[in-house]
Design an enzyme around this catalytic site. Structure first.
Site: not given
Lengths: 78, 409
Positions: B330-332, B327-328
């Site tokens: 993915w936020h990039v 999830m982390g």
């Protein structure tokens, strides 16, 4: 009837709570007795004990919410 | 034009929704009209020229078209294949192919700044929908070929195109396959209008005020220390993020209802969460449920079934770490990475710690869940953990850290 009892027995084991047997209409997710991890454990056990494989995406928490409902759903897939 | 970004967007939208509403109120199907309107709105949305950069707009439109064709080919191809065979290796390859455009789009800015035009607004949300269909096909829940028009409508459904909520195909298809009666439609219309006005309140009034009157003016306040400023920013930003995003989601849900689609909710009072697990069932729900169903549960299932690891807590923790790291990552976005990876790690860590706490409490029962005082205190504690998470997410912590202020103040 026997199958239903077996399912409820299994759920009581997974939730580690006898309330499941006393009240088979309890919403397991709302009561905090079952979570994603418990769900997976249950699905693995259902597969090995009853030979029923339930795809994870089939498991909708609104339908598979109480011990009675879970037993009904499994009976359908039997 | 930015989706739900300006009053002119809403005026155009209102005008185009008139036939939808008239047909709906008469109990007639508005599906065909909505599908045509959807294409038109995609053009309106993706012809948005930002900062006078025409090339960027054209590139984004081309990327969108290529992306859509790519996903259609994968989905159609996999459904056709799945009718004959069901190899695990093929499934993995198909999933990788499905997320490949997203991976390319995310990693380009790190390779060369000039390549950052590859991609378009909403690529990750559309990818989630594509992967979801592949997963359900693998599970045997989608058995027959999906009609192309419906598939495109689902993937490119304009109210949710840029930031979700992330719907699921079978649910979406059920909605567009049934024509509501006049009474049923009236109720949906009522909910829809209600949600749109909730969106105005959240995004354009509360969110706007927090951002413009507090966050953007914080640097002008000279009589507070940097540390105090960062604390105010942390809480202010958390509230802003909620009202902005929940407002946006309310628009998407409201417009969907008017178009006859009960798009799932994205937020359920996240700031009254009792614990971190509860929070992830309330915050950006369609995203966290996606990760729960297609990453966490599948991974845990796999590890449990193969009996690689016996310790239940360990299996569950591995699942959380993988989920929140993904999830982390993915936020990039656009070259910013560190803050999101730290954010992912942070949430993985508190989920793991909570897991141990829950196990401990089940045994010792020192933290009575039903006690009112404990309940209020749990909410307070969780709220602070959440806000610190958003503070990391905002990029302020990593900036603060790198600037060296962190140790001095």
């Amino acid at each position: 009837m026997e199958f239903k009892n077996e399912v409820i027995e299994l759920l009581a084991e997974i939730c580690q709570e006898d309330e499941v047997k006393a009240n088979p209409d309890i919403d397991l997710f709302e009561a905090g007795l079952l979570d994603s991890f418990g769900t997976v454990e249950m699905l693995v056990e259902v597969e090995s004990r009853f030979g029923i494989s339930v795809p994870i995406s089939e498991f909708d928490r609104d339908v598979w919410n109480t011990p009675n409902h879970i037993a009904e759903q499994l009976a359908k897939l039997k | 034009m930015t989706v739900f970004g300006s009053f002119s967007f809403f005026f155009i939208l209102a005008a185009f929704l008139i036939p939808t509403v008239i047909l709906g109120l008469q109990g007639k199907s508005n599906k065909t009209y909505n599908m045509i309107m959807n294409l038109l709105f995609l053009i309106i949305i993706f012809s948005n020229v930002s900062n006078g950069n025409v090339n960027k707009t054209i590139y984004a439109a081309i990327c969108l078209v290529i992306f859509t064709i790519w996903q259609m080919m994968i989905i159609k191809g996999y459904i056709a294949y799945r009718k004959r065979e069901n190899k695990t290796s093929t499934f993995y390859i198909v999933v990788i192919l499905s997320i490949l455009p997203l991976v390319i789009s995310k990693s380009m800015p790190f390779i060369d700044k000039h390549l950052s035009f590859i991609g378009f607004l909403g690529i990750s949300y559309l990818t989630f929908k594509g992967v979801q269909i592949v997963m359900e096909t693998r599970d045997g829940l989608i058995k027959e070929q999906l009609p192309l028009d419906r598939l495109i409508y689902f993937i490119l459904y304009f109210p949710a195109v840029s930031s979700g909520p992330i719907d699921r195909y079978r649910r979406f298809d059920k909605d567009i396959s049934t024509v509501p009666t006049s009474e049923q439609y009236q109720e949906m219309l009522y909910i829809g209008i209600n949600r749109i006005f909730q969106g105005f309140l959240y995004k354009f009034i509360i969110g706007y005020l927090i951002n413009n009157e507090l966050l953007l003016k914080l640097n002008d306040i000279s009589w507070i220390s940097t540390f105090q400023r960062e604390i105010i920013y942390m809480y202010g930003y958390s509230l802003y993020l909620f009202f902005d995003f929940a407002g946006y989601s309310a628009f998407a849900i409201g417009v969907s209802y008017i178009m006859g689609v009960r798009t799932p909710e994205n937020f359920n009072k996240p700031f009254i969460s009792r614990n971190i697990k509860d929070f992830w069932n309330r915050w950006h729900m369609t995203l966290s449920f996606w990760f729960r169903d297609y990453v966490y549960m599948r991974l845990v299932f796999w590890i449990t079934k193969k009996k690689w690891i016996k310790d239940r807590i360990a299996i569950s923790n591995i699942g959380y770490v993988v989920l929140f790291m993904l999830m982390g990552i993915w936020h990039v976005a656009g070259g910013a990475a560190l803050q999101y990876i730290v954010y992912g790690l942070y949430h993985a860590l508190i989920m793991v710690l909570y897991n141990y706490f829950e196990k401990w409490n089940k045994k010792h029962k020192k933290w009575p869940q039903k006690n009112k005082f404990v309940h209020v205190f749990s909410i307070f504690l969780t709220f602070n953990f959440i806000c610190f998470g958003f503070y990391i997410f905002s990029g302020h912590l990593t900036n603060y850290w790198q600037s060296g202020n962190f140790l001095h103040s």
